[in-house]
Design a protein around this motif. Sequence first.
Motif, PDB file in Angstrom:
ATOM      1  N   ILE A   6       0.839  -1.202   0.000  1.00  0.00           N
ATOM      2  CA  ILE A   6       0.000   0.000   0.000  1.00  0.00           C
ATOM      3  C   ILE A   6       0.872   1.249   0.000  1.00  0.00           C
ATOM      4  CG2 ILE A   6      -1.682   1.329   1.346  1.00  0.00           C
ATOM      5  CD1 ILE A   6      -2.807  -1.440   2.233  1.00  0.00           C
ATOM      6  N   ILE A   7       1.920   1.240   0.835  1.00  0.00           N
ATOM      7  CA  ILE A   7       2.831   2.384   0.882  1.00  0.00           C
ATOM      8  C   ILE A   7       3.496   2.585  -0.473  1.00  0.00           C
ATOM      9  CG2 ILE A   7       4.964   3.270   1.917  1.00  0.00           C
ATOM     10  CD1 ILE A   7       4.046   1.832   4.527  1.00  0.00           C
ATOM     11  N   GLN A   8       3.927   1.505  -1.112  1.00  0.00           N
ATOM     12  CA  GLN A   8       4.553   1.614  -2.435  1.00  0.00           C
ATOM     13  C   GLN A   8       3.579   2.192  -3.457  1.00  0.00           C
ATOM     14  OE1 GLN A   8       5.834  -2.464  -2.832  1.00  0.00           O
ATOM     15  NE2 GLN A   8       7.919  -1.981  -2.173  1.00  0.00           N
ATOM     16  N   LEU A   9       2.320   1.791  -3.405  1.00  0.00           N
ATOM     17  CA  LEU A   9       1.317   2.347  -4.320  1.00  0.00           C
ATOM     18  C   LEU A   9       1.130   3.842  -4.092  1.00  0.00           C
ATOM     19  CD1 LEU A   9      -1.463  -0.392  -4.378  1.00  0.00           C
ATOM     20  CD2 LEU A   9      -0.028   0.336  -6.287  1.00  0.00           C
ATOM     21  N   LEU A  10       1.072   4.252  -2.826  1.00  0.00           N
ATOM     22  CA  LEU A  10       0.908   5.671  -2.530  1.00  0.00           C
ATOM     23  C   LEU A  10       2.113   6.480  -3.001  1.00  0.00           C
ATOM     24  CD1 LEU A  10      -0.676   5.504   1.043  1.00  0.00           C
ATOM     25  CD2 LEU A  10      -1.834   5.921  -1.138  1.00  0.00           C
ATOM     26  N   LEU A  11       3.310   5.907  -2.876  1.00  0.00           N
ATOM     27  CA  LEU A  11       4.523   6.606  -3.309  1.00  0.00           C
ATOM     28  C   LEU A  11       4.572   6.812  -4.817  1.00  0.00           C
ATOM     29  CD1 LEU A  11       7.185   4.908  -1.010  1.00  0.00           C
ATOM     30  CD2 LEU A  11       6.486   7.304  -0.959  1.00  0.00           C
ATOM     31  N   TYR A  16      -0.681  12.698  -6.322  1.00  0.00           N
ATOM     32  CA  TYR A  16      -0.455  12.988  -4.906  1.00  0.00           C
ATOM     33  C   TYR A  16       0.940  12.527  -4.501  1.00  0.00           C
ATOM     34  CZ  TYR A  16      -5.362  14.140  -3.979  1.00  0.00           C
ATOM     35  OH  TYR A  16      -6.597  14.742  -3.959  1.00  0.00           O
ATOM     36  N   SER A  17       1.473  13.140  -3.447  1.00  0.00           N
ATOM     37  CA  SER A  17       2.771  12.713  -2.922  1.00  0.00           C
ATOM     38  C   SER A  17       2.623  12.343  -1.449  1.00  0.00           C
ATOM     39  CB  SER A  17       3.807  13.829  -3.073  1.00  0.00           C
ATOM     40  OG  SER A  17       3.407  14.961  -2.334  1.00  0.00           O
ATOM     41  N   VAL A  18       3.604  11.591  -0.952  1.00  0.00           N
ATOM     42  CA  VAL A  18       3.605  11.229   0.457  1.00  0.00           C
ATOM     43  C   VAL A  18       4.377  12.299   1.207  1.00  0.00           C
ATOM     44  CG1 VAL A  18       4.345   9.530   2.167  1.00  0.00           C
ATOM     45  CG2 VAL A  18       3.380   8.765  -0.013  1.00  0.00           C
ATOM     46  N   ASP A  19       3.685  12.966   2.133  1.00  0.00           N
ATOM     47  CA  ASP A  19       4.269  14.059   2.899  1.00  0.00           C
ATOM     48  C   ASP A  19       5.048  13.541   4.098  1.00  0.00           C
ATOM     49  OD1 ASP A  19       4.620  16.825   3.760  1.00  0.00           O
ATOM     50  OD2 ASP A  19       3.138  16.349   5.305  1.00  0.00           O
ATOM     51  N   ALA A  20       4.519  12.524   4.769  1.00  0.00           N
ATOM     52  CA  ALA A  20       5.159  12.043   5.985  1.00  0.00           C
ATOM     53  C   ALA A  20       4.767  10.599   6.260  1.00  0.00           C
ATOM     54  CB  ALA A  20       4.762  12.912   7.166  1.00  0.00           C
ATOM     55  N   VAL A  21       5.698   9.888   6.866  1.00  0.00           N
ATOM     56  CA  VAL A  21       5.448   8.542   7.361  1.00  0.00           C
ATOM     57  C   VAL A  21       5.883   8.547   8.820  1.00  0.00           C
ATOM     58  CG1 VAL A  21       6.002   6.094   7.143  1.00  0.00           C
ATOM     59  CG2 VAL A  21       5.865   7.505   5.092  1.00  0.00           C
ATOM     60  N   HIS A  22       4.955   8.231   9.732  1.00  0.00           N
ATOM     61  CA  HIS A  22       5.244   8.268  11.170  1.00  0.00           C
ATOM     62  C   HIS A  22       4.855   6.941  11.806  1.00  0.00           C
ATOM     63  CE1 HIS A  22       5.844  12.595  11.003  1.00  0.00           C
ATOM     64  NE2 HIS A  22       4.724  12.688  10.337  1.00  0.00           N
ATOM     65  N   PRO A  23       5.552   6.457  12.753  1.00  0.00           N
ATOM     66  CA  PRO A  23       6.899   6.887  13.155  1.00  0.00           C
ATOM     67  C   PRO A  23       7.920   6.375  12.161  1.00  0.00           C
ATOM     68  CG  PRO A  23       6.226   5.019  14.461  1.00  0.00           C
ATOM     69  CD  PRO A  23       5.043   5.367  13.574  1.00  0.00           C
ATOM     70  N   GLU A  24       9.072   6.958  12.178  1.00  0.00           N
ATOM     71  CA  GLU A  24      10.122   6.569  11.237  1.00  0.00           C
ATOM     72  C   GLU A  24      10.918   5.395  11.796  1.00  0.00           C
ATOM     73  OE1 GLU A  24      12.438   9.974  10.140  1.00  0.00           O
ATOM     74  OE2 GLU A  24      10.673  11.121   9.583  1.00  0.00           O
ATOM     75  N   VAL A  36      -5.400  12.031   4.080  1.00  0.00           N
ATOM     76  CA  VAL A  36      -5.312  12.601   2.742  1.00  0.00           C
ATOM     77  C   VAL A  36      -5.668  14.077   2.809  1.00  0.00           C
ATOM     78  CG1 VAL A  36      -6.131  12.472   0.371  1.00  0.00           C
ATOM     79  CG2 VAL A  36      -5.997  10.383   1.748  1.00  0.00           C
ATOM     80  N   ASP A  37      -4.776  14.912   2.314  1.00  0.00           N
ATOM     81  CA  ASP A  37      -5.035  16.352   2.242  1.00  0.00           C
ATOM     82  C   ASP A  37      -5.238  16.682   0.766  1.00  0.00           C
ATOM     83  OD1 ASP A  37      -4.919  19.145   2.056  1.00  0.00           O
ATOM     84  OD2 ASP A  37      -3.559  19.283   3.770  1.00  0.00           O
ATOM     85  N   HIS A  38      -6.497  16.870   0.383  1.00  0.00           N
ATOM     86  CA  HIS A  38      -6.806  17.121  -1.026  1.00  0.00           C
ATOM     87  C   HIS A  38      -6.347  18.510  -1.470  1.00  0.00           C
ATOM     88  CE1 HIS A  38      -8.980  13.388  -1.557  1.00  0.00           C
ATOM     89  NE2 HIS A  38      -9.595  13.617  -0.412  1.00  0.00           N
ATOM     90  N   GLU A  39      -6.251  19.429  -0.530  1.00  0.00           N
ATOM     91  CA  GLU A  39      -5.811  20.780  -0.872  1.00  0.00           C
ATOM     92  C   GLU A  39      -4.342  20.800  -1.312  1.00  0.00           C
ATOM     93  OE1 GLU A  39      -5.257  24.814   1.639  1.00  0.00           O
ATOM     94  OE2 GLU A  39      -7.289  23.964   1.651  1.00  0.00           O
ATOM     95  N   THR A  40      -3.506  20.076  -0.568  1.00  0.00           N
ATOM     96  CA  THR A  40      -2.067  20.039  -0.908  1.00  0.00           C
ATOM     97  C   THR A  40      -1.698  18.791  -1.703  1.00  0.00           C
ATOM     98  OG1 THR A  40      -1.483  18.933   1.169  1.00  0.00           O
ATOM     99  CG2 THR A  40      -1.446  21.356   1.143  1.00  0.00           C
ATOM    100  N   GLN A  41      -2.663  17.915  -1.928  1.00  0.00           N
ATOM    101  CA  GLN A  41      -2.477  16.657  -2.654  1.00  0.00           C
ATOM    102  C   GLN A  41      -1.346  15.825  -2.041  1.00  0.00           C
ATOM    103  OE1 GLN A  41      -2.179  18.058  -6.817  1.00  0.00           O
ATOM    104  NE2 GLN A  41      -4.175  17.104  -7.096  1.00  0.00           N
TER     105      GLN A  41
END
Length: 53
Positions: A6-11, A16-24, A36-41
């Motif tokens: 799922i993470i690979q698909l989102l990347l 859209y881009s991945v802004d953050a993954v927590h915790p690292e 999901v932030d549709h404003e900043t995609q």
Amino acid sequence: MEAIQIIQLLLTHPDYSVDAVHPEIPDFVGIEAIEVDHETQTFSILLQEPQDD
């Protein structure tokens, strides 16, 4: 589908881009939430940490 897939698909999302993954941490056990932030995609992914026994 596993969490890493799922993470690979989102990347690779075309709009859209991945802004953050927590915790690292490398030893996560799953995905707790995806925001999901549709404003900043952007996506923010909150990972589940292993339970301390």
